[in-house]
Design an enzyme around this catalytic site. Structure first.
Site, short mmCIF file in Angstrom:
data_model
loop_
_atom_site.label_atom_id
_atom_site.label_comp_id
_atom_site.label_asym_id
_atom_site.label_seq_id
_atom_site.Cartn_x
_atom_site.Cartn_y
_atom_site.Cartn_z
N GLU A 36 50.16 -23.23 76.22
CA GLU A 36 49.21 -23.91 75.33
C GLU A 36 48.74 -22.92 74.27
O GLU A 36 48.94 -21.70 74.43
CB GLU A 36 48.00 -24.39 76.14
CG GLU A 36 48.37 -25.41 77.19
CD GLU A 36 47.16 -26.04 77.87
OE1 GLU A 36 46.00 -25.72 77.45
OE2 GLU A 36 47.37 -26.85 78.77
N GLU A 53 59.54 -17.16 78.86
CA GLU A 53 59.61 -17.15 80.33
C GLU A 53 58.86 -15.94 80.91
O GLU A 53 59.23 -15.39 81.95
CB GLU A 53 61.09 -17.11 80.75
CG GLU A 53 61.34 -17.60 82.15
CD GLU A 53 61.69 -19.07 82.23
OE1 GLU A 53 62.04 -19.67 81.18
OE2 GLU A 53 61.59 -19.62 83.31
C1 LIG Z 1 61.37 -20.35 71.15
C2 LIG Z 1 60.39 -20.48 72.27
C3 LIG Z 1 60.62 -21.40 73.30
C4 LIG Z 1 59.68 -21.55 74.32
N1 LIG Z 1 59.86 -22.54 75.27
C5 LIG Z 1 58.85 -22.82 76.16
C6 LIG Z 1 58.94 -23.96 77.04
O1 LIG Z 1 59.93 -24.69 77.06
N2 LIG Z 1 57.87 -24.22 77.84
C7 LIG Z 1 56.76 -23.43 77.86
O2 LIG Z 1 55.83 -23.74 78.60
N3 LIG Z 1 56.65 -22.34 77.04
C8 LIG Z 1 57.67 -22.03 76.20
N4 LIG Z 1 57.56 -20.94 75.34
C9 LIG Z 1 56.35 -20.12 75.38
C10 LIG Z 1 56.55 -18.70 75.93
O3 LIG Z 1 56.80 -18.74 77.30
C11 LIG Z 1 55.28 -17.92 75.55
O4 LIG Z 1 55.34 -17.69 74.15
C12 LIG Z 1 55.16 -16.61 76.29
O5 LIG Z 1 54.94 -16.84 77.66
C13 LIG Z 1 54.03 -15.72 75.73
O6 LIG Z 1 52.85 -16.44 75.57
P1 LIG Z 1 52.05 -16.34 74.17
O7 LIG Z 1 53.06 -16.63 73.10
O8 LIG Z 1 50.86 -17.20 74.23
O9 LIG Z 1 51.65 -14.83 74.05
P2 LIG Z 1 50.30 -14.14 74.63
O10 LIG Z 1 50.12 -14.50 76.06
O11 LIG Z 1 49.18 -14.43 73.68
O12 LIG Z 1 50.68 -12.60 74.54
C14 LIG Z 1 50.57 -11.85 73.34
C15 LIG Z 1 50.88 -10.38 73.71
O13 LIG Z 1 49.88 -9.91 74.64
C16 LIG Z 1 50.52 -9.42 75.79
N5 LIG Z 1 49.66 -9.65 76.95
C17 LIG Z 1 49.03 -10.80 77.33
N6 LIG Z 1 48.33 -10.60 78.45
C18 LIG Z 1 48.52 -9.29 78.80
C19 LIG Z 1 48.04 -8.47 79.87
N7 LIG Z 1 47.25 -8.96 80.85
N8 LIG Z 1 48.42 -7.17 79.90
C20 LIG Z 1 49.25 -6.66 78.94
N9 LIG Z 1 49.71 -7.39 77.91
C21 LIG Z 1 49.35 -8.69 77.82
C22 LIG Z 1 51.82 -10.19 75.89
O14 LIG Z 1 52.77 -9.54 76.72
C23 LIG Z 1 52.22 -10.24 74.43
O15 LIG Z 1 52.83 -9.02 74.07
C24 LIG Z 1 58.52 -20.75 74.34
C25 LIG Z 1 58.31 -19.80 73.31
C26 LIG Z 1 59.21 -19.68 72.28
C27 LIG Z 1 58.91 -18.73 71.17
#
Ligand SMILES: Cc1cc2nc3c(=O)[nH]c(=O)nc-3n(C[C@H](O)[C@H](O)[C@H](O)COP(=O)(O)OP(=O)(O)OC[C@H]3O[C@@H](n4cnc5c(N)ncnc54)[C@H](O)[C@@H]3O)c2cc1C
Length: 395
Positions: free
Chosen positions: A127, A379
């Site tokens: 989300e 993932e």
């Molecule tokens: C092309 C694409 C396809 C996708 N397909 C799906 C899908 O089919 N279904 C689905 O549900 N999702 C999907 N996703 C979402 C994807 O799984 C998320 O983008 C990913 O899990 C990261 O979440 P975020 O983008 O909110 O990043 P954030 O969680 O905001 O992270 C931002 C940065 O902070 C770091 N971070 C966050 N928390 C911590 C912590 N505690 N300690 C250290 N570092 C931290 C992260 O590692 C990252 O570097 C997709 C994304 C893309 C781009």
């Protein structure tokens, strides 16, 4: 190295390898350039039984094991990541929850069409305010007169907005709102979070459920990725998937398995980049000889090839652990972490070996380079894999 593959596993791998070379490779560049969803290829994958590899034969699936699935994913990614993620997200994220936790009625309703590739399934976890901390979901579902009323939004969802998308399984808050410790702290332990989260199946076309416009992405251009919105969206109470309140545990399990698929993708992409680099290095001449004769080029190829073999073994081990019913959380996270980074590096080196031509879209390594980066993010990011691994090691 054949890893003791069975005849069936070898046959499946070779079938997918031939299909990828004959049917996908000739159109991959155009699909990427046009950002065109590969409907024809999905139909052919379905006809070959490749859209439901690990699911029971009684529903039209292949009844195959996880290693077979990983081999198929690897061969598709070796040629094109967009086609591969369409198949992989459909299988290990979209269809798997229905296979694992669906009632007989839900399985009969969905699995035959999903296994045949007539419909696509999506998994809506992420989300706008809940990515790595996926348990912080804000999407809500409340029971009203025998229906779940869903309000909220999902972000970056694969396969939800195509002409053949059938349903999305979403996580939603179905109970108490209280916020506990960050779910990231528990990602390795698969424990239920303090908030009541459940999984619901939402069919495409349900009033109030709208897939948004596709994102403009760095790579995976021919795959479908969109935001989703839910506003007063009503589905029958029977669309609950599994037991109420078990959504947190369920999505951790789905992510564990999905990581084997994404790691197999990374191995396939790295192998594809290496294949292209080797063949180009033999053709391209400089200083009177093929560049393959220079030690600097040979060292790059040797390094990637050695790391690739090690990474491949880790992915296969995670698949074998899963098939043996053993805990595979640690190995899957290690495999995902190692392979994503390797894919990025392998593609970068392959571009480097191509020189200026590697920066030109006619050469597959250019697309491979753009497709690689998401493998350290989707993932579960690398940082999340590190947290899972550390948790599994008792930290
Ligand atoms: C092309 C694409 C396809 C996708 N397909 C799906 C899908 O089919 N279904 C689905 O549900 N999702 C999907 N996703 C979402 C994807 O799984 C998320 O983008 C990913 O899990 C990261 O979440 P975020 O983008 O909110 O990043 P954030 O969680 O905001 O992270 C931002 C940065 O902070 C770091 N971070 C966050 N928390 C911590 C912590 N505690 N300690 C250290 N570092 C931290 C992260 O590692 C990252 O570097 C997709 C994304 C893309 C781009």
């Amino acid at each position: 190295m054949d890893f003791g593959l069975t005849d069936e596993q070898r046959l499946l791998r070779d079938t997918v390898r031939d299909f990828a070379r004959q049917e996908v490779a000739p159109v991959a560049e155009e699909l990427d350039r046009e950002k065109a969803f590969p409907y024809d290829i999905v139909a052919k994958l379905g006809a070959l039984g490749l859209m439901g590899i690990p699911f029971p034969e009684e529903y039209g699936g292949g009844g195959a094991d996880t290693l077979s699935y990983a081999l198929a994913v690897e061969e598709l990614a070796r040629v094109d990541s967009s086609v591969c993620i369409t198949m992989a997200a459909h299988t290990s994220l979209g269809t798997m929850p229905i296979h694992l936790w669906g009632t007989d009625e839900q399985k009969n309703d969905w699995l035959p069409d999903l296994c045949a590739g007539r419909r696509l399934a999506a998994f809506g976890l992420t989300e706008p305010e809940a990515g790595s901390d996926a348990g912080a979901t804000r999407t809500r579902a409340a029971l009203d007169d025998g229906e779940w009323v869903i309000d909220g939004a999902k972000q970056f969802i694969t396969n939800a907005g195509t002409d053949i998308s059938g349903c999305v399984t979403i996580t939603a808050l179905t109970g108490a709102e209280e916020q506990g410790a960050s779910t990231t702290a528990r990602l390795g332990s698969a424990s239920q979070g303090p908030r009541e989260i459940s999984n619901l199946i939402v069919p495409n076309g349900t009033p109030g459920y709208e897939p948004g416009e596709p994102y403009r992405k760095m790579g995976w251009n021919a795959s479908d990725t969109r935001p989703l919105s839910f506003e007063d969206c009503r589905v029958p109470e029977s669309n609950l998937l599994g037991r109420r309140g078990e959504g947190f545990k369920q999505f951790l399990h789905i992510l564990d398995g999905g990581r084997i698929g994404v790691a197999a993708m990374a191995v396939g992409l790295a192998q594809g980049a290496l294949d292209e680099a080797i063949s180009y290095a033999k053709e391209r001449r400089a200083f009177g000889k093929p560049i393959a004769k220079f030690q600097a080029i040979q060292a790059k190829v040797a390094d990637i090839s050695a790391q690739l073999e090690a990474a491949r073994l880790l992915v296969y081990r995670a698949a074998l652990e899963k098939d043996a019913g053993q805990s595979f959380t640690l190995t899957a996270a290690q495999a995902k972490l190692i392979t994503g980074r390797l894919a990025v590096r392998a593609c970068e080196e392959a571009v480097q070996i191509h020189g200026g031509y590697g920066y030109i879209e006619e050469y597959p390594v250019c697309r491979f380079y753009r497709d690689a980066k998401i493998l350290t993010i989707g993932e579960g990011t690398d940082e999340v894999q590190q947290m899972v691994i550390a948790g599994q090691l008792g930290l």
